[in-house]
Design a protein around this motif. Structure first.
Motif, mmCIF file in Angstrom:
data_model
loop_
_atom_site.group_PDB
_atom_site.id
_atom_site.type_symbol
_atom_site.label_atom_id
_atom_site.label_comp_id
_atom_site.label_asym_id
_atom_site.label_seq_id
_atom_site.Cartn_x
_atom_site.Cartn_y
_atom_site.Cartn_z
ATOM 1 N N GLU A 114 27.936 20.820 80.591
ATOM 2 C CA GLU A 114 26.906 20.989 81.641
ATOM 3 C C GLU A 114 26.155 22.366 81.511
ATOM 4 O O GLU A 114 24.940 22.438 81.777
ATOM 5 N N GLN A 115 26.778 23.202 80.897
ATOM 6 C CA GLN A 115 25.969 24.363 80.514
ATOM 7 C C GLN A 115 24.797 24.106 79.444
ATOM 8 O O GLN A 115 23.858 24.468 79.655
ATOM 9 N N GLY A 116 25.221 23.306 78.268
ATOM 10 C CA GLY A 116 23.910 22.725 77.609
ATOM 11 C C GLY A 116 23.122 22.193 78.705
ATOM 12 O O GLY A 116 21.764 22.170 78.096
ATOM 13 N N ALA A 117 23.378 21.366 79.354
ATOM 14 C CA ALA A 117 22.269 20.580 80.366
ATOM 15 C C ALA A 117 21.628 21.592 81.114
ATOM 16 O O ALA A 117 20.136 21.474 81.208
ATOM 17 N N LEU A 118 22.292 22.697 81.481
ATOM 18 C CA LEU A 118 21.678 23.847 82.304
ATOM 19 C C LEU A 118 20.391 24.420 81.464
ATOM 20 O O LEU A 118 19.316 24.724 81.922
ATOM 21 N N LEU A 119 20.781 24.828 80.215
ATOM 22 C CA LEU A 119 19.902 25.319 79.424
ATOM 23 C C LEU A 119 18.755 24.417 78.879
ATOM 24 O O LEU A 119 17.409 24.606 78.771
ATOM 25 N N ALA A 120 19.245 23.129 78.417
ATOM 26 C CA ALA A 120 18.163 22.177 78.218
ATOM 27 C C ALA A 120 17.205 21.859 79.109
ATOM 28 O O ALA A 120 15.872 21.759 78.867
ATOM 29 N N THR A 121 17.528 21.587 80.346
ATOM 30 C CA THR A 121 16.674 21.280 81.440
ATOM 31 C C THR A 121 15.700 22.490 81.705
ATOM 32 O O THR A 121 14.690 22.275 82.290
ATOM 33 N N PHE A 135 8.681 19.443 88.076
ATOM 34 C CA PHE A 135 9.233 19.422 89.401
ATOM 35 C C PHE A 135 10.857 18.894 89.401
ATOM 36 O O PHE A 135 11.724 19.828 89.850
ATOM 37 N N TYR A 136 10.722 17.911 88.817
ATOM 38 C CA TYR A 136 12.275 17.161 89.078
ATOM 39 C C TYR A 136 13.254 18.074 87.710
ATOM 40 O O TYR A 136 14.440 18.450 88.495
ATOM 41 N N ALA A 137 12.807 18.615 86.681
ATOM 42 C CA ALA A 137 13.478 19.182 85.901
ATOM 43 C C ALA A 137 13.932 20.415 86.711
ATOM 44 O O ALA A 137 15.000 20.796 86.308
ATOM 45 N N ALA A 138 13.146 21.321 87.273
ATOM 46 C CA ALA A 138 13.340 22.363 87.900
ATOM 47 C C ALA A 138 14.486 22.029 89.279
ATOM 48 O O ALA A 138 15.406 22.938 89.450
ATOM 49 N N ASN A 139 14.348 21.059 89.749
ATOM 50 C CA ASN A 139 15.358 20.464 90.753
ATOM 51 C C ASN A 139 16.856 20.172 90.032
ATOM 52 O O ASN A 139 17.835 20.721 90.531
ATOM 53 N N GLN A 140 16.708 19.756 88.841
ATOM 54 C CA GLN A 140 18.024 19.504 87.869
ATOM 55 C C GLN A 140 18.489 20.582 87.506
ATOM 56 O O GLN A 140 19.736 20.652 87.311
ATOM 57 N N VAL A 141 17.768 21.854 87.215
ATOM 58 C CA VAL A 141 18.492 23.093 86.906
ATOM 59 C C VAL A 141 19.464 23.537 87.991
ATOM 60 O O VAL A 141 20.613 23.905 87.593
ATOM 61 N N ALA A 145 23.258 24.064 87.353
ATOM 62 C CA ALA A 145 24.277 25.241 87.606
ATOM 63 C C ALA A 145 25.339 24.802 88.802
ATOM 64 O O ALA A 145 26.478 25.423 88.369
ATOM 65 N N ARG A 146 25.136 24.026 89.585
ATOM 66 C CA ARG A 146 26.202 23.615 90.661
ATOM 67 C C ARG A 146 27.320 22.844 89.788
ATOM 68 O O ARG A 146 28.419 22.981 90.115
ATOM 69 N N HIS A 147 26.944 21.969 88.879
ATOM 70 C CA HIS A 147 28.061 21.397 88.087
ATOM 71 C C HIS A 147 28.914 22.388 87.009
ATOM 72 O O HIS A 147 30.129 22.303 87.225
ATOM 73 N N ALA A 223 26.524 11.240 91.037
ATOM 74 C CA ALA A 223 25.602 10.787 91.889
ATOM 75 C C ALA A 223 24.351 11.600 91.198
ATOM 76 O O ALA A 223 23.148 11.172 91.114
ATOM 77 N N ASP A 224 24.734 12.954 91.045
ATOM 78 C CA ASP A 224 23.405 13.844 90.411
ATOM 79 C C ASP A 224 23.046 13.189 89.127
ATOM 80 O O ASP A 224 21.772 12.995 88.545
#
Length: 369
Positions: A114-121, A135-141, A145-147, A223-224
């Protein structure tokens, strides 16, 4: 956000922080066309379904050792030894330790992924050409962070056991984060890492079905993540079939194959056997060759394979390697656009049904696996 870290994660020998020399081409979209309605719909869905880590009931008492003791008391030990065929028959105490550490290892790798996904997104926000994807990638960031927040809190406040990042996962994250090509970031993180994570989350939920906090936590994360994987599939649609030279496509094929091997090998769990002080070469050989563990690793690709098929990346070269690894059995499963949610592979469902049937307590109340 405040919680007590009873069990801080292990710090690698390289230190608490790691710097990567990554190269990013930042793309500004001055058109703001917003024509990709499928991405905009996903963006609206992500905004509407956002949740807060504090929504979870963190007052729940988590005691996995007690949970495993209950299972062992209801006859699970014999079935587990039979299904897993370990190098030596494990005592009740050893089976409990093994399950505790395997669950902790998997949850720890979820956190690191999840930390890797935070940085990659965050990187995708800068590098993807289209505004809808930004837009979507910013929402995914914010999702990622929540994950990171919830997995870290669960591991350090509730679980009592944790592991550092697996070497194979770290190698793959380094590759994804350091590659300058935006589509490799999508392919590596959204399709490969998060595609495997979706299947792994489902397996963990089934294994820990009698632990309500992790059920809620992973259910929200899944779900996310199902939307995140669909985001990757939608963003890469047509790219590999219509817009790349044969040389460029060959590079993506090699990346998929390399990522596949790294993801499979991270599931061999050498670190668990080391922590248990078991004979690591013997147990790694078991993990590589016993049918139960082979099946477990194969099931992790149940969402990756159909997504690669949709993207046109099940090329003859990739198919050859996937046939060797016996992964083409998932080729005709629904991809993440057809079915964003993850359906556990039927082999896993049958296996868990056997486990649950053997875990019926004498008083008639069901114990779930």
């Amino acid at each position: 956000m405040e919680y007590r870290q009873h069990n801080p994660l292990p710090i690698p020998v390289s230190g608490a922080y790691e710097s990567l020399n990554s190269t990013i081409e930042t793309v500004l979209d001055w058109q703001y066309e917003l024509k990709k309605q499928n991405l905009l719909a996903l963006y609206e869905k992500g905004k509407a379904l956002a949740w807060n880590a504090n929504d979870l009931d963190w007052s729940i008492d988590v005691n996995l050792e007690r949970m495993m003791n209950d299972r062992i008391g209801n006859g699970a030990a014999s079935l587990m030894n039979t299904l897993m065929s370990p190098p030596v028959a494990l005592s009740d105490k050893e089976l409990i330790r093994m399950q505790l550490h395997m669950n902790s290892f998997m949850l720890s790798q979820f956190l690191h992924g999840e930390q890797g996904a935070l940085l990659a997104t965050a990187k995708i926000v800068q590098s993807v050409p289209w505004e809808e994807a930004k837009f979507y990638a910013a929402n995914q960031v914010a999702d990622e962070a929540r994950h990171v927040e919830v997995y870290h809190r669960y591991l350090t406040e509730k679980l009592g056991i944790s592991y550092g990042v697996n070497d194979q996962l770290r190698q793959l994250l380094d590759h994804i984060l350091c590659d300058a090509r935006w589509d490799i970031t999508f392919l590596g993180m959204q399709i490969m890492v998060e595609g495997l994570a979706l299947a792994a989350f489902g397996v963990t939920r089934m294994q820990m079905a009698d632990e309500p906090l992790i059920q809620d936590l992973i259910g929200r994360v899944m779900a996310d993540e199902s939307r995140h994987v669909a985001f990757g599939v939608l963003s890469l649609s047509d790219l590999y079939t219509n817009q790349m030279t044969s040389a460029e496509l060959k590079e993506r094929e090699e990346f998929v194959i390399e990522a596949t091997h790294l993801l499979r090998n991270r599931l061999l769990m050498e670190a668990v056997f080391e922590r248990l002080d078991w004979d690591v070469p013997v147990w790694v050989e078991w993990a590589k060759n016993t049918p139960f563990m082979i099946g477990f690793r194969q099931m992790m690709f149940s969402k990756i394979v159909p997504n690669l098929r949709r993207l046109g990346l099940l090329t003859p070269r990739v198919r050859e390697e996937y046939a060797r690894l016996d992964l083409l059995k998932f080729e005709n499963f629904k991809d993440s656009v057809e079915e964003p949610e993850v359906t556990p592979p039927h082999e896993l469902v049958e296996l868990m049904m056997q486990f649950m049937a053997a875990n019926q307590p004498t008083n008639g109340a069901a114990i779930t696996a």
